[in-house]
Design a protein around this motif. Structure first.
Motif, PDB file in Angstrom:
ATOM      1  N   SER A   1      24.856  84.541 -36.140  1.00 43.56           N
ATOM      2  CA  SER A   1      23.512  85.035 -36.445  1.00 43.56           C
ATOM      3  C   SER A   1      22.595  85.130 -35.229  1.00 43.56           C
ATOM      4  CB  SER A   1      22.850  84.133 -37.499  1.00 43.56           C
ATOM      5  OG  SER A   1      22.621  82.839 -36.988  1.00 43.56           O
TER       6      SER A   1
ATOM      7  N   ARG B   1      26.850  84.728 -30.252  1.00 40.82           N
ATOM      8  CA  ARG B   1      27.475  84.807 -31.574  1.00 40.82           C
ATOM      9  C   ARG B   1      28.282  83.559 -31.933  1.00 40.82           C
ATOM     10  NH1 ARG B   1      24.636  88.438 -34.327  1.00 40.82           N
ATOM     11  NH2 ARG B   1      24.523  90.397 -33.247  1.00 40.82           N
TER      12      ARG B   1
ATOM     13  N   THR C   1      21.871  76.737 -38.076  1.00 41.44           N
ATOM     14  CA  THR C   1      22.146  78.105 -37.649  1.00 41.44           C
ATOM     15  C   THR C   1      23.552  78.543 -38.043  1.00 41.44           C
ATOM     16  OG1 THR C   1      20.686  77.805 -35.742  1.00 41.44           O
ATOM     17  CG2 THR C   1      22.228  79.666 -35.661  1.00 41.44           C
ATOM     18  N   PRO C   2      23.672  79.604 -38.837  1.00 39.07           N
ATOM     19  CA  PRO C   2      25.006  80.131 -39.150  1.00 39.07           C
ATOM     20  C   PRO C   2      25.618  80.808 -37.916  1.00 39.07           C
ATOM     21  CG  PRO C   2      23.361  80.950 -40.703  1.00 39.07           C
ATOM     22  CD  PRO C   2      22.628  80.285 -39.581  1.00 39.07           C
TER      23      PRO C   2
END
Length: 106
Positions: free
Chosen positions: A38, A43, A34-35
């Motif tokens: 995103s 966040r 997971t960036p």
């Protein structure tokens, strides 16, 4: 006992996994894939991209620190032990991390 997990371990996601070990390993795989930024409302979840476009030795160190901090923050049932990297010839300049963790309370 230690376990190894990487970002590709998401093929059989189960929501509300009842077993401790699969639940923790699944959560770590989600963190790795997971960036940061995103996930709405979370966040700070995931990994930042601070290590992109850095020389490989620096990127490895930065990624190791980022992964360790993310696991400590988002999966407190696991303790970071080590991290190795796979470099794929077909994708030069790409790091594929495998994280080794111990599960607390197992």
């Amino acid at each position: 006992m230690s376990y190894k997990v990487d970002a590709t371990a998401l093929s059989n996601i189960r929501f509300n996994e009842p077993e401790l070990v699969p639940s923790v390993l699944q959560n770590i795989a989600v963190i790795l894939s997971t960036p940061k930024g995103s996930v709405p409302q979370y966040r700070e979840f995931g990994l930042s991209a601070i290590f992109l476009d850095k020389p490989m030795p620096a990127a490895r160190m930065m990624m190791r620190a980022e992964v360790r901090e993310a696991i400590e923050r988002w999966e407190p049932r696991a303790q970071f032990v080590a991290m190795t990297f796979e470099e794929r010839i077909a994708q030069p300049g790409t790091l594929w991390p495998t994280v080794e963790v111990e599960i607390i309370g197992e």
